[in-house]
Motif scaffolding. Sequence first.
Motif, PDB file in Angstrom:
ATOM      1  N   GLU A   1       3.263   1.002  -1.617  1.00 49.47           N
ATOM      2  CA  GLU A   1       2.700   0.327  -0.311  1.00 49.47           C
ATOM      3  C   GLU A   1       1.374   0.171  -0.362  1.00 49.47           C
ATOM      4  O   GLU A   1       0.713  -0.849   0.011  1.00 49.47           O
ATOM      5  CB  GLU A   1       2.903   1.134   1.224  1.00 49.47           C
TER       6      GLU A   1
ATOM      7  N   THR B   1      -0.817  -3.271  -0.342  1.00 53.14           N
ATOM      8  CA  THR B   1      -2.162  -3.294   0.591  1.00 53.14           C
ATOM      9  C   THR B   1      -3.382  -3.745   0.108  1.00 53.14           C
ATOM     10  O   THR B   1      -4.107  -4.564   0.455  1.00 53.14           O
ATOM     11  CB  THR B   1      -2.194  -2.025   1.370  1.00 53.14           C
TER      12      THR B   1
ATOM     13  N   GLU C   1      -3.069  -7.216  -1.067  1.00 51.87           N
ATOM     14  CA  GLU C   1      -3.427  -8.180   0.233  1.00 51.87           C
ATOM     15  C   GLU C   1      -4.863  -8.242   0.556  1.00 51.87           C
ATOM     16  O   GLU C   1      -5.337  -9.382   0.943  1.00 51.87           O
ATOM     17  CB  GLU C   1      -2.637  -7.559   1.600  1.00 51.87           C
TER      18      GLU C   1
ATOM     19  N   THR D   1       3.224  -9.481   3.261  1.00 43.65           N
ATOM     20  CA  THR D   1       3.592  -8.579   4.119  1.00 43.65           C
ATOM     21  C   THR D   1       4.811  -7.474   3.852  1.00 43.65           C
ATOM     22  O   THR D   1       5.830  -8.218   3.108  1.00 43.65           O
ATOM     23  CB  THR D   1       4.429  -9.400   5.306  1.00 43.65           C
TER      24      THR D   1
ATOM     25  N   VAL E   1       7.705  -5.557   4.036  1.00 44.99           N
ATOM     26  CA  VAL E   1       8.847  -5.467   5.111  1.00 44.99           C
ATOM     27  C   VAL E   1       9.649  -4.336   4.790  1.00 44.99           C
ATOM     28  O   VAL E   1       9.859  -3.572   5.895  1.00 44.99           O
ATOM     29  CB  VAL E   1       9.959  -6.819   4.701  1.00 44.99           C
TER      30      VAL E   1
ATOM     31  N   ASP F   1       3.422 -15.488   2.166  1.00 47.74           N
ATOM     32  CA  ASP F   1       3.411 -16.584   2.708  1.00 47.74           C
ATOM     33  C   ASP F   1       2.069 -17.448   2.163  1.00 47.74           C
ATOM     34  O   ASP F   1       1.047 -16.731   1.699  1.00 47.74           O
ATOM     35  CB  ASP F   1       3.293 -16.321   4.384  1.00 47.74           C
TER      36      ASP F   1
ATOM     37  N   ARG G   1       7.257 -19.700   2.144  1.00 46.69           N
ATOM     38  CA  ARG G   1       7.821 -18.154   2.200  1.00 46.69           C
ATOM     39  C   ARG G   1       8.229 -17.978   0.907  1.00 46.69           C
ATOM     40  O   ARG G   1       9.155 -18.457   0.466  1.00 46.69           O
ATOM     41  CB  ARG G   1       8.334 -17.476   3.201  1.00 46.69           C
TER      42      ARG G   1
END
Length: 121
Positions: free
Chosen positions: A8, A12, A15, A60, A62, A78, A83
């Motif tokens: 994760e 992160t 992103e 994202t 999920v 996205d 997507r």
Amino acid sequence: MRATEIVEGFFTAMERRRWAEAAGFLSDEIHVGWPVTDEHFRGSDFIAMQEAYPDGWAITVVEVIASGHRVAARIAVDQDGKRFWCFGWYDVSDQRIVEAVELWATEGSETPPDWRRRFAD
């Protein structure tokens, strides 16, 4: 840190375009395989490729689940009204991702066969 938190944390950092932070979640000898395109990325080339990818995407996380040091993740990306899905399996050792296999797919990009249509919503 648990194996799920490492995966994760990697996504992160990706992103946020924090490349050095993302690289910190990876072993220096990381091996990432993309079977769909038969590409393999090793070491720092994986982050360099990610950094060179055309910008405009949003990640994202999920779902991330683990069994010991093995982690599975479902990631939505996205970009430009499309997507993309990443289904990844990650091996974590010594608080770093050491190996990964990622299957990438574009949502809605394939037409289902006619015989199956009667079973789907």
